[in-house]
Design an enzyme around this catalytic site. Structure first.
Site, PDB file in Angstrom:
ATOM      1  N   MET A  81       0.826  -1.207   0.000  1.00 11.06           N
ATOM      2  CA  MET A  81       0.000   0.000   0.000  1.00 11.06           C
ATOM      3  C   MET A  81       0.867   1.266   0.000  1.00 11.06           C
ATOM      4  SD  MET A  81      -2.922  -1.164   2.704  1.00 11.06           S
ATOM      5  CE  MET A  81      -3.946   0.295   2.469  1.00 11.06           C
ATOM      6  N   HIS A  82       0.200   2.400  -0.162  1.00 10.18           N
ATOM      7  CA  HIS A  82       0.772   3.735   0.096  1.00 10.18           C
ATOM      8  C   HIS A  82       1.813   4.227  -0.907  1.00 10.18           C
ATOM      9  CE1 HIS A  82      -1.094   3.050   3.965  1.00 10.18           C
ATOM     10  NE2 HIS A  82      -0.184   2.180   4.350  1.00 10.18           N
ATOM     11  N   ASP A 241      -2.679  -4.795   0.290  1.00 12.19           N
ATOM     12  CA  ASP A 241      -2.246  -6.132   0.741  1.00 12.19           C
ATOM     13  C   ASP A 241      -2.899  -6.575   2.053  1.00 12.19           C
ATOM     14  OD1 ASP A 241      -0.761  -4.348   2.253  1.00 12.19           O
ATOM     15  OD2 ASP A 241       1.195  -5.116   1.628  1.00 12.19           O
TER      16      ASP A 241
END
Ligand code: ADP
Length: 509
Positions: A81-82, A241
């Site tokens: 992520m991110h 995830d």
């Protein structure tokens, strides 16, 4: 034969699974790639590596399972992520992606909090506080430090969504991963025009937001040629995830939660309504289940503490394990098991790299407290395992305190392999812990989402019921539960006593 493809763009590599209609794994392939640290605490990757790994792994799973292009009826994407990928108007990548574990954005986090009118106001807007790993502060960092590049940017995508763009030509994301940008109105499941306005980020830079099981696009002719799949193969939203991994563990109903002991420790709970912690100690994100949310506590060094202990203080056991062809962690936990609960008064705080939940304190550090001349390495090992598990209980207690029930705990990650650590978790959580049949994580979860999006199952819970079973329960022991109930509050007290000292030590360093 209707196969489903699940692809997880991880930090160390891309894992691709081909799943048959009964939920069985027909083939699995992982292709690794490097990460770059151009400066200390920076972390970047080349999006082209993700694409190449995707292409290679798809081709390899098809070959392994002897599946034909037309056999694959749906594809789901998951990923770290991110991370942020900056694209120009021709869709070209403008710089390496800045990853979730990059720590350069402290000043930008402060700026966001201020622009929002404070931490609590920010949490009311996007359900979460600003953390250095999130996407929004990365966008502000690039705007400030690389303004010419920022001016040429026309789209900003998350890692898996860049791969989606290469597969389908669409600029799209889905609610679970978008939650980790800090720009999503998590309650309403759409971009927060309010925060975008306050930060002066153009909405047009962001992709369309879908629910996780919705079809977000179809394979282009070029992508079909590259991967060996059929033109028009549907690609569903997928999930970040953590949310996708939770689907893969069947965490899709109220009351069912997971405790994952990998390098970090994650306590993940499904929520039917948006539940936020006003102090922002746990994340509140959209779940990959339509119209649902999840709350999540993150312990930065859970299994990581044991790994550090193994690497620095157990080299003899590592050598012995090699000779005896066993897992060194098994030798360490066997030593720990010989010591009584509570490690004869020894405590370990697992804050090797600071802590997220519950303290959100980058200055916190690890410590053994209470060492005496009667203690041995076995005590130190047990204290490490107990400390990491107390940290997981901290997450559980916050989640319970928010009104999210904890009826069934499913354990996952490397730590769940250990019978000793499962029993310790049951004793410290005061509940049975269950292992589950599927161990494939996010890639499996998004393969199920692809099945839901293409009509194999009618909902995500139905897909999970059809494919995932609980396996083995480890039950708590009454005497040890009582003992740990007395010891655990002391563990919490130690951090409070040391908090200011940690800050002073950090200032000196
Ligand atoms: P990652 O988070 O890096 O993907 P894993 O989920 O494989 O990793 O978890 C790795 C961690 O699991 C190790 O750091 C260790 O703490 C723990 N672990 C792995 N195997 C065992 C074992 N047999 N006994 C106890 N702990 C283990």
């Amino acid at each position: 034969m209707g196969y489903l493809l699940g692809i997880d763009i991880g930090t160390s590599g891309t894992k691709t699974l081909l799943v048959d209609p009964a939920g069985r794994i027909a083939a699995a392939v992982t292709v690794e790639y490097p990460a770059y640290a151009p400066r200390p605490a920076w972390s970047e990757q080349d999006p082209e590596d993700w694409w190449q790994a995707t292409v290679t792994s798809i081709r390899q799973v098809l070959k392994k399972a002897r599946a034909k292009a037309a056999d694959v009826t749906g594809l789901g994407l998951s990923g770290q992520m991110h991370g942020s990928v900056f694209l120009d108007k021709s869709g070209k990548v403008l710089r390496r992606a800045i990853l979730w574990n990059d720590q350069r954005t402290g000043a930008e986090c402060d700026a966001i909090t201020q622009a929002a009118g404070g931490r609590r106001a920010l949490i009311r807007m996007v359900s979460n506080p600003a953390l250095t790993g999130f996407t929004a502060p990365k966008i502000l960092w690039v705007r400030k430090h690389e303004p010419r590049l920022y001016d040429r940017t026309t789209k900003i995508l998350l890692p898996k969504d860049y791969v989606r763009y290469r597969l389908t030509g669409e600029f799209a994301t889905e609610v679970s991963d978008a939650s980790g940008t800090l720009l999503l109105d998590v309650k309403r499941r759409r971009w927060s025009t309010k925060l975008l306005g306050l930060l002066q980020i153009d909405r047009a830079l962001l992709p369309e937001v879908y629910e996780s099981q919705e079809v977000s696009g179809r394979l282009t002719a070029a992508a079909a040629r590259a991967t060996g799949l059929a033109v028009g193969t549907p690609v569903v939203g997928g999930g970040g995830d953590q949310a996708a991994g939770a689907v893969g563990n069947g965490i899709v109903r109220r009351g069912v939660i997971s405790a994952t002991l990998g390098t970090s420790g994650v306590v993940f709970a499904h929520a039917d309504h948006v539940e936020t912690d006003p102090e922002g100690r746990v994340h509140t994100f959209c779940h990959a289940v339509e119209g649902k949310w999840h709350v999540m506590g993150v312990v930065l060094a859970a299994g990581g503490s044991l790994q550090w202990f193994r690497n620095t203080l157990c080299q003899d056991l590592v050598r012995k394990a090699k000779r005896e062809k066993v897992d060194p962690y098994e030798l360490i936990t066997a030593e720990a098991a010989a010591v009584p609960p509570g490690s004869d008064g020894l405590y370990f705080l697992p804050y090797l790299t600071g802590e997220r939940t519950p303290h959100a304190d980058p200055n916190a550090r690890a410590a053994w407290i209470g060492l005496s001349n009667m203690h041995t390495r076995a005590h130190m090992a047990r204290a490490v395992l107990e400390g990491a598990t107390y940290a997981m209980r901290d997450c559980l207690e916050i989640i319970q305190g928010m009104g999210v029930p904890v009826k069934e705990i499913r354990v996952a990650g490397g730590g769940a392999r250990s019978r000793f650590w499962r029993a310790l978790q049951a004793d410290i959580y005061k509940q049975p812990v269950w292992t589950v049949s599927s161990e494939e994580g996010p890639a499996y979860g998004v393969a199920l989402l692809a099945g839901v999006g293409t009509g194999v199952w009618s909902s995500v819970p139905e897909a999970c019921d059809a494919t995932i079973q609980t396996r083995q329960a480890t039950r708590p022991t009454r005497a040890r539960v009582r003992r740990y109930d007395v010891l655990y509050p002391e563990y919490g007290q130690l951090y409070r006593s040391l908090k200011d000292d940690f800050a002073r030590i950090a200032a000196l360093a």
